[in-house]
Every structure is written in C-alpha cells, then in structure tokens.
Design an enzyme around this catalytic site. Structure first.
Site, PDB file in Angstrom:
ATOM      1  N   GLN A 129      -3.859  -4.069   1.679  1.00  0.00           N
ATOM      2  CA  GLN A 129      -4.088  -4.273   3.243  1.00  0.00           C
ATOM      3  C   GLN A 129      -3.350  -5.795   3.603  1.00  0.00           C
ATOM      4  O   GLN A 129      -3.449  -6.519   2.584  1.00  0.00           O
ATOM      5  CB  GLN A 129      -5.601  -4.622   3.532  1.00  0.00           C
ATOM      6  N   TYR A 159      -6.770   8.793  -1.080  1.00  0.00           N
ATOM      7  CA  TYR A 159      -5.616   7.490  -0.600  1.00  0.00           C
ATOM      8  C   TYR A 159      -6.250   6.219  -1.204  1.00  0.00           C
ATOM      9  O   TYR A 159      -6.404   5.319  -0.374  1.00  0.00           O
ATOM     10  CB  TYR A 159      -5.374   7.534   0.985  1.00  0.00           C
ATOM     11  N   GLU A 206      -4.496   9.389  -5.659  1.00  0.00           N
ATOM     12  CA  GLU A 206      -3.535   8.604  -5.088  1.00  0.00           C
ATOM     13  C   GLU A 206      -2.045   9.321  -5.183  1.00  0.00           C
ATOM     14  O   GLU A 206      -1.693   9.751  -6.376  1.00  0.00           O
ATOM     15  CB  GLU A 206      -3.624   7.027  -5.585  1.00  0.00           C
ATOM     16  N   ASP A 263      -8.925   6.989   3.653  1.00  0.00           N
ATOM     17  CA  ASP A 263      -8.145   5.964   4.130  1.00  0.00           C
ATOM     18  C   ASP A 263      -6.563   6.459   4.165  1.00  0.00           C
ATOM     19  O   ASP A 263      -5.711   5.843   3.343  1.00  0.00           O
ATOM     20  CB  ASP A 263      -8.434   4.577   3.232  1.00  0.00           C
ATOM     21  N   CYS A 284      -6.041   3.447  10.425  1.00  0.00           N
ATOM     22  CA  CYS A 284      -5.281   2.301  10.920  1.00  0.00           C
ATOM     23  C   CYS A 284      -4.434   2.900  12.436  1.00  0.00           C
ATOM     24  O   CYS A 284      -3.622   2.165  12.678  1.00  0.00           O
ATOM     25  CB  CYS A 284      -4.055   1.731   9.967  1.00  0.00           C
TER      26      CYS A 284
END
Length: 408
Positions: free
Chosen positions: A246, A275, A296, A339, A366
């Site tokens: 981030q 994720y 991931e 995410d 996002c």
C-alpha cells in the site's frame, strides 16, 4: 476546430471529471472542474453515448476553488483534485462511491457508515514511479495522451523520496525503462530499475540508497539490499523489489484497523485471504483465527509473505492465480477476505468465493466501479451488503479505498 459550449457542471464522476449535458442532452465529461461551475468546454471526443471535453475556461467559479500547488497540474495524469480543498475532495469521493453502488451495483440507497480521510494531504506516497526517457530524464505521463513529459516537481512523495528523485541523473540512452522508488518510515529508500539488466546505467546521486535492477522475476542487487523493512501498526514487514505494498502507510493502518474490527466482530475459525500480497492483512488476522489460508500470485510477494508470517504455524500459502487456485481449493472458510487489483474479481474467482458459502465476505477495493460490479453479483448470490467504509489513501486524486462487508 471542434465546437465549444458553455455548460454548468452538475456533479463529480469517477475517474476525476465533472458531469454535465450538452444542449442536445448528451452527457459530457470535463476535467478540473467543480459542481456548480459554469465553464466553457471544447469537445475532444464525440462518442455514441457521451462526449469527452477539454476545459477552455471557468466562467463562474465555485466559491471554494483553490490554486493548485503543482506547476504540472492539468498536464500530469497523476493528480485530478488539486483545485479542490481536501475536505471537499473526500465529500465528492463519498458521493461518487454512492453513485457507483447505485448505478452499477443496483443498490437503491447505499449507506456509507464511515469516511476516513488521509492523515496527510501531501507528501504521503511511499512509492513513486517514473519513466526514464531516451534523454535520461525522469518523466510522468500526460493526462490527455499518456505521453511522457519531464518532471520538475511533485508534492505527493514522502520526504526522503522528494529529496532523492531530483538528484537522479542518467546518461542519454543508458537506460530507457521504468524507475520505481520506495521508502520506509526511517527514510531508507529502495530504487528499482525495470529494464534490461545487462545494461546497468551509471547512477549519479549523492544519496545512499539500495538499488536493484529487475527483469521479470530476475533481479540484480547493485547497492545495499534488495528489500525494505517498513513498519505498520508496530509490526515490521519485509517488502522486496517487485512486491506490491500500500502506497500510504497511515492509510494502510486505517484499512487494517477496519478489517481487524470486522473479523473480531464475527470471530471466524478459518479465514481465507485472497490476493494477500506480502501478508499485510494476514499478519494481523492470523492471531484471531484457528487457521488462515492465503492466496497470492506474485512470486516476490509470496517470498515476502513467508518471511512476514514465519511466526505462525496456523498459516499456509497457496501460490498462483486466484481464478486457478480457488475452484480447486479444499478449504472451507468462515470469512473470506479479498483485496483484488483495480480490475476486481475475475468471474472464476468470484464464483469460487461465493461457492465457499462463508458467513462473511470482506471486500477491500481500490476501484468503486469494479467493486460495484462485484457487489451486484455477490448480492445476487444471497448476501447482503452490511457495511461500507471509505478510506481515502490518495489525496489530490480521484482514487479511493473501500471496505465492504457482506453477510449471508
């Protein structure tokens, strides 16, 4: 020459522009405006259902319009809201999130339970990315055509980055590629060169930084270390060159606090973190559950995850694309945390997540447009949207983070 019109801006829309209508009723989108302003525009692209316009002049100003800080504002594609006071930026983002959930998500009256602003309006980015031109200049992309232009100033990077990047010089033609800079809270900097590592450019800088040359998954450490150690809520995280993290440390802490509160409220025994990246959420959630499985796809992030979660015996990691792993997964979760990237959930991943039948889905997004698209599918599967929280991690831009809780 394309025709000009005088229009009144009705509202702000996602991706940074204002919305109005042409005399024939066609929707038109205009950058660098505010609701209520009367503006002169020139049509740039006239499409079938809408038009894109350039701003020619603001003929009636919004009473709270301010002077942008950066000389590149209006040219650079990085900032969209520097002419808007920060409190209004956040208010507009809330309105945009509601509109997306209504129009795309099909929710009649969305409720945003909380809006958490960034603790810093400027100098908040821990990562900045440049394109290096054939002349050795550090460049950003233009808003209108995405062409690179040489950067003279930028007010978003954290202090160590802001001090370092103007000192970086490259010989012409020595390196043409992408340059990523990342810093931690102590001012340590990791510089990543994404190009042909067989031709290492000479770097002229008075600063002491770690330098890594990347080519796909291969990397060569030219100076210092191939990673940074960043601290979030008192916990250290190893972040290697090539791993995502981030971009706003205080915003990351706000996201973690929101997700952690939701997990503690529903007390799951088994949690699926899709994720997972380097383990930013998993590191705080592993102690709250009996078993955690992370998914991931980035090899670099997976290597970092193993280091960052090494203390937990109840954590496992599946490396690969979510849409490939999830349909074959033998793991029944009480709560699923996702995410995803800006593109949202791929259909195969979304279907597999819904087939889990988890009591709760926590969706960190996002991109409100792809969130709203996925919201519709999740609601159609029998879940209800219980809570929505907006976390602003990107002042001066249209970007935002959202935490959405779904219960069945």
């Amino acid at each position: 020459m394309n025709k000009q019109y005088s229009v009144e801006i009705q509202s702000m829309v996602y991706e940074g522009g204002g919305f109005s209508r042409l005399p024939d009723g066609k929707a038109v989108f205009v950058p660098y405006v505010m609701p209520g302003e009367q503006v002169t525009i020139q049509i740039r692209e006239d499409k079938k259902g809408f038009a894109l316009a350039d701003l020619v002049s603001v003929d009636r100003l919004h009473p709270q319009r301010i002077q942008p800080r950066c000389a590149h504002f209006g040219i650079c594609g990085g900032c969209h809201y520097q002419h808007i006071p920060y409190e209004l930026q956040v208010a507009y983002k809330k309105d945009i999130l509601i509109e997306q959930l209504q129009r795309i998500g099909g929710i009649e009256s969305p409720v945003i339970e909380a809006v958490i602003p960034s603790s810093n309006e400027w100098a908040y980015r821990n990562t900045v990315q440049f394109q290096v031109s054939s002349k050795g200049k550090l460049c950003y992309a233009k808003a209108r055509d995405n062409f690179p232009f040489a950067v003279r100033e930028c007010h978003l990077p954290m202090p160590a980055l802001a001090q370092l990047w103007p000192q970086l010089t490259f010989e012409p033609e020595s390196f043409i590629g992408r340059l990523d800079l990342r810093q931690n809270q102590n001012g340590d900097v990791l510089l990543e060169m994404n190009g042909n590592q067989s031709e290492i450019p000479e770097l002229e800088s008075e600063s002491s930084v770690s330098i890594v040359s990347l080519a796909g998954d291969d990397q060569v450490v030219l100076a210092g270390d191939g990673y940074l150690i960043a601290e979030v809520l008192g916990r250290p995280f190893l972040i290697s060159a090539g791993s995502f993290f981030q971009t706003n440390y205080s915003g990351a802490e706000a996201l973690i606090n929101q997700v952690l509160a939701l997990v503690r409220e529903y007390k799951p025994q088994r949690l699926l973190d899709v994720y997972s990246g380097v383990g930013l959420f998993s590191a705080f959630l592993a102690g709250e559950v009996d078993e955690l499985l992370a998914v991931e796809s980035s090899p670099a992030a997976c290597r970092d995850f193993v280091v960052n979660l090494d203390e937990f015996d109840t954590v496992s990691l599946a490396e690969g694309l979510a849409e490939k792993i999830l349909p074959e997964l033998d793991f029944s979760a009480d709560v699923v945390l996702v995410d995803p990237p800006r593109s949202g959930l791929r259909p195969q991943a979304r279907e597999a997540i819904l087939n889990q039948g988890a009591r709760a889905i926590i969706y960190v997004s996002c991109n409100p447009a792809t969130l709203a698209r996925d919201v519709r599918a999740i609601l159609e599967a029998g879940y209800r949207l219980e809570k929505t929280i907006l976390v602003d991690m990107f002042p001066q831009t249209y970007h935002m983070e959202t935490v959405a809780l779904f219960l069945i």
